[in-house]
Design a protein around this motif. Structure first.
Motif: not given
Length: 182
Positions: A147, A116-119, A122, A142-144, A87, A175, A85
């Motif tokens: 987050q 798992v990262t930012t939209q 991704a 990702h899941n804005s 960003g 996630y 995970c």
């Protein structure tokens, strides 16, 4: 060994050399204690590895020994999911970590990596990981909304202490839809 001249009242009036000998003795004791702790740790790991070998040997000696090998026993186990995970836009440490895990795994074919990262990151991460690790199963998630929720919980917290991805491991069940994993 303690110098017999460095005791009681004499020690309070001791020369600098006596105090240095006492300090050196203390340091030597600490180093010895640390060495003993390391040896105990190494012996513990060796014991675990030896027990694993005995368990595998017992399995292979069972009635199915004529049709299975050690490699098949390991490879036929359940999937192993490894999740990272972050960003961060610099994915070099991620690529190195994944390659290291694969190189040291007994059955790399069982590994399934998740990132798992930012939209925003991704798509770039998916492209880069596919380019750098073509034969490795890596899924980027990702899941804005989630987050943003985690970020809202961190309001007022020093950003040096953590960000949403420091706490993402607590939300992996949201996630990662592992039921749908290929």
């Amino acid at each position: 060994q303690w110098d017999s001249t460095c005791s009681g009242q004499k020690c309070r009036q001791a020369t600098r050399g006596c105090l240095l000998r006492m300090r050196a003795t203390h340091v030597a004791f600490c180093v010895s204690a640390l060495a003993v702790a390391v040896v105990i740790g190494v012996l513990g790991v060796a014991n675990i590895a030896l027990n694993a070998c005995y368990n595998l040997q017992a399995l292979l000696a069972s009635k199915d020994a004529d049709r299975i090998s050690a490699g098949q026993v390991v490879a036929e186990g359940p999937r192993i999911h490894v999740c990272f995970c972050s960003g961060d836009t610099d994915l070099r440490p991620l690529v190195v970590a994944i390659r290291s895990v694969i190189a040291s795994a007994a059955a790399p074919e069982r590994l399934w990596f998740h990132y798992v990262t930012t939209q925003e990151g991704a798509t770039r991460a998916q492209d880069l990981l596919r380019l750098q690790l073509p034969a490795v199963r890596v899924q980027v998630h990702h899941n804005s909304q989630l987050q943003s929720h985690i970020d809202s919980l961190l309001v007022g917290i020093n950003k040096d202490l953590g960000n949403a991805f420091s706490f993402a491991p607590f939300y992996l069940h949201e996630y990662l839809p592992l039921d749908d994993a290929p």
